[in-house]
Write an enzyme that holds these catalytic residues in place. Structure first.
Site, PDB file in Angstrom:
ATOM      1  N   HIS A  51       0.846  -1.196   0.000  1.00 29.96           N
ATOM      2  CA  HIS A  51       0.000   0.000   0.000  1.00 29.96           C
ATOM      3  C   HIS A  51       0.877   1.241   0.000  1.00 29.96           C
ATOM      4  O   HIS A  51       2.101   1.147   0.126  1.00 29.96           O
ATOM      5  CB  HIS A  51      -0.943   0.016   1.216  1.00 29.96           C
ATOM      6  CG  HIS A  51      -0.264  -0.257   2.513  1.00 29.96           C
ATOM      7  ND1 HIS A  51       0.640   0.606   3.065  1.00 29.96           N
ATOM      8  CD2 HIS A  51      -0.334  -1.322   3.345  1.00 29.96           C
ATOM      9  CE1 HIS A  51       1.084   0.096   4.196  1.00 29.96           C
ATOM     10  NE2 HIS A  51       0.525  -1.087   4.388  1.00 29.96           N
TER      11      HIS A  51
HETATM   12  P1  TYD Z   1      -1.332  -2.973   8.006  1.00 28.87           P
HETATM   13  O1  TYD Z   1      -0.500  -1.746   8.115  1.00 28.87           O
HETATM   14  O2  TYD Z   1      -2.551  -2.909   7.121  1.00 28.87           O
HETATM   15  O3  TYD Z   1      -0.414  -4.195   7.602  1.00 28.87           O
HETATM   16  P2  TYD Z   1      -0.132  -4.773   6.134  1.00 28.87           P
HETATM   17  O4  TYD Z   1      -0.099  -3.605   5.215  1.00 28.87           O
HETATM   18  O5  TYD Z   1       1.158  -5.490   6.248  1.00 28.87           O
HETATM   19  O6  TYD Z   1      -1.287  -5.672   5.823  1.00 28.87           O
HETATM   20  O7  TYD Z   1      -1.780  -3.414   9.464  1.00 28.87           O
HETATM   21  C1  TYD Z   1      -2.600  -4.546   9.663  1.00 28.87           C
HETATM   22  C2  TYD Z   1      -3.665  -4.190  10.663  1.00 28.87           C
HETATM   23  O8  TYD Z   1      -3.055  -3.930  11.927  1.00 28.87           O
HETATM   24  C3  TYD Z   1      -4.443  -2.924  10.317  1.00 28.87           C
HETATM   25  O9  TYD Z   1      -5.555  -3.226   9.506  1.00 28.87           O
HETATM   26  C4  TYD Z   1      -4.830  -2.401  11.684  1.00 28.87           C
HETATM   27  C5  TYD Z   1      -3.726  -2.858  12.572  1.00 28.87           C
HETATM   28  N1  TYD Z   1      -2.744  -1.787  12.889  1.00 28.87           N
HETATM   29  C6  TYD Z   1      -2.990  -0.956  13.945  1.00 28.87           C
HETATM   30  O10 TYD Z   1      -4.047  -1.036  14.618  1.00 28.87           O
HETATM   31  N2  TYD Z   1      -2.065   0.002  14.284  1.00 28.87           N
HETATM   32  C7  TYD Z   1      -0.910   0.134  13.587  1.00 28.87           C
HETATM   33  O11 TYD Z   1      -0.073   1.018  13.922  1.00 28.87           O
HETATM   34  C8  TYD Z   1      -0.655  -0.721  12.468  1.00 28.87           C
HETATM   35  C9  TYD Z   1       0.602  -0.591  11.656  1.00 28.87           C
HETATM   36  C10 TYD Z   1      -1.589  -1.676  12.159  1.00 28.87           C
END
Ligand code: TYD
Length: 134
Positions: A51
């Site tokens: 993303h």
């Molecule tokens: P995400 O950044 O979407 O990970 P990836 O891109 O690797 O799939 O994070 C996954 C989930 O974790 C996101 O939907 C919500 C949670 N999250 C938080 O609550 N706080 C945070 O700081 C991060 C990075 C993720």
């Protein structure tokens, strides 16, 4: 706004008792740290973080093990292999980035310039590309 991702070579204090590296916000990285998170226990072959962020700048460090970060500005893609705990990959806002090829027991540390905000994510690649157009 800087649109260039790149490796920041962090200070390394070599010591027979063990090495030491540190980061000070603003001084060593071009943003204040609002949030820290880490990614670990990644099963072989998994991909994380496909993303872009509208506002968030970040620094990604392989604290342990290794992984690749593919960075895409909508025109060209660059692959950064992180395998030293004194290399930080700075990624400004507005770039697509994907983390992959995690080694066993790798630990990815992410320093972020913003608190978590789902609205800051661009998760659709076509939307990302249309945002890149001048
Ligand atoms: P995400 O950044 O979407 O990970 P990836 O891109 O690797 O799939 O994070 C996954 C989930 O974790 C996101 O939907 C919500 C949670 N999250 C938080 O609550 N706080 C945070 O700081 C991060 C990075 C993720």
């Amino acid at each position: 706004m800087q649109k260039q991702a790149g490796i920041i070579n962090l200070s390394k204090f070599e010591d027979p008792r063990g090495n030491l590296t540190f980061i000070e916000e603003i001084n060593h990285i071009p943003f204040a740290i609002e949030r820290v998170y880490w990614i670990y226990d990644v099963p072989g072959g998994q991909v994380r973080g496909g993303h872009a962020f509208r506002e968030q700048q970040e620094l990604i460090i392989a604290l342990s093990g290794s992984f690749d970060v593919l960075v895409d500005d909508g025109k060209t893609q660059q692959n950064f292999s992180l395998n030293r705990s004194y290399y930080g990959l700075y990624i400004p806002a507005g770039l697509w980035r994907q983390m992959q090829n995690f080694s066993t027991n790798s630990l990815a540390l992410v320093l972020s310039s913003t608190p978590y905000n789902e609205l800051d994510y661009i998760r659709d690649y076509q939307e990302f590309l249309s945002n890149c157009k001048p």
